[in-house]
Scaffold this active site. Structure first.
Site, PDB file in Angstrom:
ATOM      1  N   ARG A   1       0.540  -1.116   0.209  1.00  0.00           N
ATOM      2  CA  ARG A   1       0.051   0.262  -0.255  1.00  0.00           C
ATOM      3  C   ARG A   1       0.656   1.466  -0.471  1.00  0.00           C
ATOM      4  O   ARG A   1       0.418   2.092  -0.717  1.00  0.00           O
ATOM      5  CB  ARG A   1      -0.859   0.088   1.640  1.00  0.00           C
ATOM      6  CG  ARG A   1      -1.464   1.211   1.104  1.00  0.00           C
ATOM      7  CD  ARG A   1      -2.968   0.665   1.897  1.00  0.00           C
ATOM      8  NE  ARG A   1      -3.258   0.226   3.586  1.00  0.00           N
ATOM      9  CZ  ARG A   1      -2.806   0.710   4.462  1.00  0.00           C
ATOM     10  NH1 ARG A   1      -2.076   1.804   4.128  1.00  0.00           N
ATOM     11  NH2 ARG A   1      -2.271   0.532   5.352  1.00  0.00           N
TER      12      ARG A   1
ATOM     13  N   TYR B   1     -16.424  15.221 -16.676  1.00  0.00           N
ATOM     14  CA  TYR B   1     -16.952  14.089 -16.223  1.00  0.00           C
ATOM     15  C   TYR B   1     -18.169  13.855 -15.214  1.00  0.00           C
ATOM     16  O   TYR B   1     -18.161  14.349 -13.886  1.00  0.00           O
ATOM     17  CB  TYR B   1     -15.812  12.670 -15.863  1.00  0.00           C
ATOM     18  CG  TYR B   1     -16.393  12.103 -16.067  1.00  0.00           C
ATOM     19  CD1 TYR B   1     -17.500  11.307 -16.284  1.00  0.00           C
ATOM     20  CD2 TYR B   1     -16.073  10.979 -14.141  1.00  0.00           C
ATOM     21  CE1 TYR B   1     -17.630   9.753 -16.540  1.00  0.00           C
ATOM     22  CE2 TYR B   1     -16.550   9.765 -14.551  1.00  0.00           C
ATOM     23  CZ  TYR B   1     -16.889   9.462 -15.127  1.00  0.00           C
ATOM     24  OH  TYR B   1     -17.534   7.860 -14.514  1.00  0.00           O
TER      25      TYR B   1
ATOM     26  N   ASP C   1      -8.456  17.855 -15.904  1.00  0.00           N
ATOM     27  CA  ASP C   1      -8.157  16.814 -16.359  1.00  0.00           C
ATOM     28  C   ASP C   1      -7.874  15.743 -17.750  1.00  0.00           C
ATOM     29  O   ASP C   1      -8.680  16.655 -18.919  1.00  0.00           O
ATOM     30  CB  ASP C   1     -10.175  16.285 -16.392  1.00  0.00           C
ATOM     31  CG  ASP C   1     -10.178  15.088 -16.226  1.00  0.00           C
ATOM     32  OD1 ASP C   1      -9.128  13.514 -17.097  1.00  0.00           O
ATOM     33  OD2 ASP C   1     -10.910  14.104 -15.666  1.00  0.00           O
TER      34      ASP C   1
ATOM     35  N   LYS D   1      -9.192   4.893 -20.193  1.00  0.00           N
ATOM     36  CA  LYS D   1      -9.756   5.098 -21.496  1.00  0.00           C
ATOM     37  C   LYS D   1      -7.783   4.986 -22.196  1.00  0.00           C
ATOM     38  O   LYS D   1      -7.466   3.850 -22.220  1.00  0.00           O
ATOM     39  CB  LYS D   1     -10.042   7.444 -21.243  1.00  0.00           C
ATOM     40  CG  LYS D   1     -10.827   7.414 -19.673  1.00  0.00           C
ATOM     41  CD  LYS D   1     -12.343   6.094 -19.827  1.00  0.00           C
ATOM     42  CE  LYS D   1     -13.283   6.602 -18.374  1.00  0.00           C
ATOM     43  NZ  LYS D   1     -13.795   7.544 -18.110  1.00  0.00           N
TER      44      LYS D   1
END
Ligand SMILES: *Cc1c(COP(=O)(O)O)cnc(C)c1O
Length: 400
Positions: free
Chosen positions: A67, A121, A186, A211
């Site tokens: 982590r 988005y 973004d 994407k």
């Protein structure tokens, strides 16, 4: 990253990024490290490495625990940093995990103020509008940022090209208007192949790596590129939230990067041709693509962006019924959300990706019931066109 890497051209960086340690390792392909923990035989060295990561830095030796750090993910991050021209990149389990981390790391969460430009988005819009992370948001047009920024504004957030309207925003102007306030762009739609916002002064460059970066519809991921001081709080938030990228996903992302420019450029060429043909189709009222006449009044293509990209939107006559008919009638195109895959996807923003956005906000940016968004893949343009033509014929009948 070795400084010599910074001068590599894009195609070279795509192929060789994040591979600096291969010679020392004696490997040709990236090793996939699935360890959750790393043996600590020298406690003092382990503590030093852990302390470096607790402070937001890279490990000094052992990764200690997955982590905190993973070498496979770190290679992908190094590649993204080189592509975006930043000192660092920090990867997350999804684009929304990356967005949440940016809000937390910038001080926007927990009572901070954000200036944001619509459309975003749907998930990003909802994250801000719902206030679930305690943000206060002022929605502003791109040319109203200077007026909306306050003394206590933590972040300016925008997309260019925007999802789903493909609006272009002048990033150098936004950075100037934001003044001292950091700007988050973004860059999912453009990818570093077409646009490198950090070169224009943007502080945080975010991607839904799900994407174009992943590019094959089989990985969920997010990443933020920025300078090293800004990366430290992002890593600290990631350790605390635990929204880490799975190393297998990082490995797939890294594997996809060498073909990114080829994929984006091929999709872009087909998208431009489809946008041209759709613009004169009788069942189509409007086409949204940065290549269309009037879509780039500020002349950003060529200056800020290398091309119009592979996503377009169209509005069909006949509204919701006609749009729904297209979704049902397509045979080659995949009727599905998401974008940037090898296959062409068509979706209905009002009903799906932007469903969580206020009706008024949808209408305000042009998300109408007849709007469809297409992410163009790598198929032959003629096959895509034949499928769209037959689907639009069905839609025409449905819309009457
Ligand atoms: C999909 C998308 C996101 C969200 O990313 P996930 O990987 O789905 O969490 C954020 N921004 C844009 C522009 C997107 O298209």
């Amino acid at each position: 990253m070795s400084p010599s890497n910074r001068t590599r051209r894009l195609a070279t960086a795509l192929v060789h990024g994040g591979r600096d340690d291969f010679a020392a390792l004696g490997v040709h392909a990236p090793p996939l490290d699935r360890s959750t923990t790393y043996p600590v035989r020298d406690l003092a060295a382990g503590i030093a490495s852990l302390d470096a990561m607790i402070a937001g830095g890279q490990p000094e030796g052992s990764s200690i625990y997955a982590r905190a750090h993973n070498p496979t993910t770190a290679r992908f991050e190094q590649a993204i940093a080189e592509l975006e021209g930043t000192q660092a990149a920090v990867a997350y389990a999804s684009g929304m995990a990356a967005m949440s981390a940016a809000l937390l790391a910038s001080g926007a969460a927990g009572g901070g103020h954000v200036v944001a430009v619509r459309p975003l988005y749907g998930g990003s819009d909802h994250l801000l509008a719902s206030g679930v992370l305690g943000t206060e948001v002022t929605w502003a047009p791109a040319d109203g940022i200077a007026a909306a920024v306050r003394e206590d504004t933590a972040l300016v957030i925008l997309e260019t090209p925007s999802n789903p309207m493909l609006d272009l925003v002048d990033l150098a102007q936004v950075v100037a208007d934001a003044g001292q306030v950091p700007v988050l762009v973004d860059n999912t739609f453009a990818t570093p192949v077409l646009q490198r916002p950090a070169e224009l002064g943007v502080t945080w460059v975010l991607h839904s790596a799900t994407k174009w970066l992943g590019g094959h519809g089989d990985v969920l991921a997010g990443v933020i590129a920025c300078d090293e001081p800004r990366a430290a709080p992002l890593r600290q938030v990631r350790i605390g939230l635990g929204a880490v990228l799975d190393p297998q996903a990082a490995w797939l992302l890294h594997r996809s990067l060498p073909t990114l420019a080829l994929r984006v450029e091929a999709s872009q060429a087909t998208a431009t041709e489809l946008a041209t043909r759709l613009a004169t189709h009788p069942t189509v009222t409007r086409v949204f693509h940065p290549s269309r006449p009037g879509a780039d009044p500020a002349g950003l293509i060529g200056r800020q962006m290398r091309g119009p990209g592979g996503v377009l939107a169209l509005e069909v006559t006949g509204g919701l019924e006609a749009a729904a008919a297209v979704m049902s009638a397509v045979r080659l195109l995949t009727p599905a959300v998401s974008l940037g895959s090898t296959d062409t996807l068509i979706e209905h923003p009002a009903g799906l990706t932007h469903r969580v956005v206020d009706d008024d906000a949808q209408a305000g940016v042009g998300i109408t019931p007849g709007l469809l968004r297409i992410s163009v893949g790598l198929e032959d343009v003629e096959d895509l066109w034949e499928d769209l033509e037959q689907a639009l014929k069905v839609a025409d009948a449905a819309g009457r």
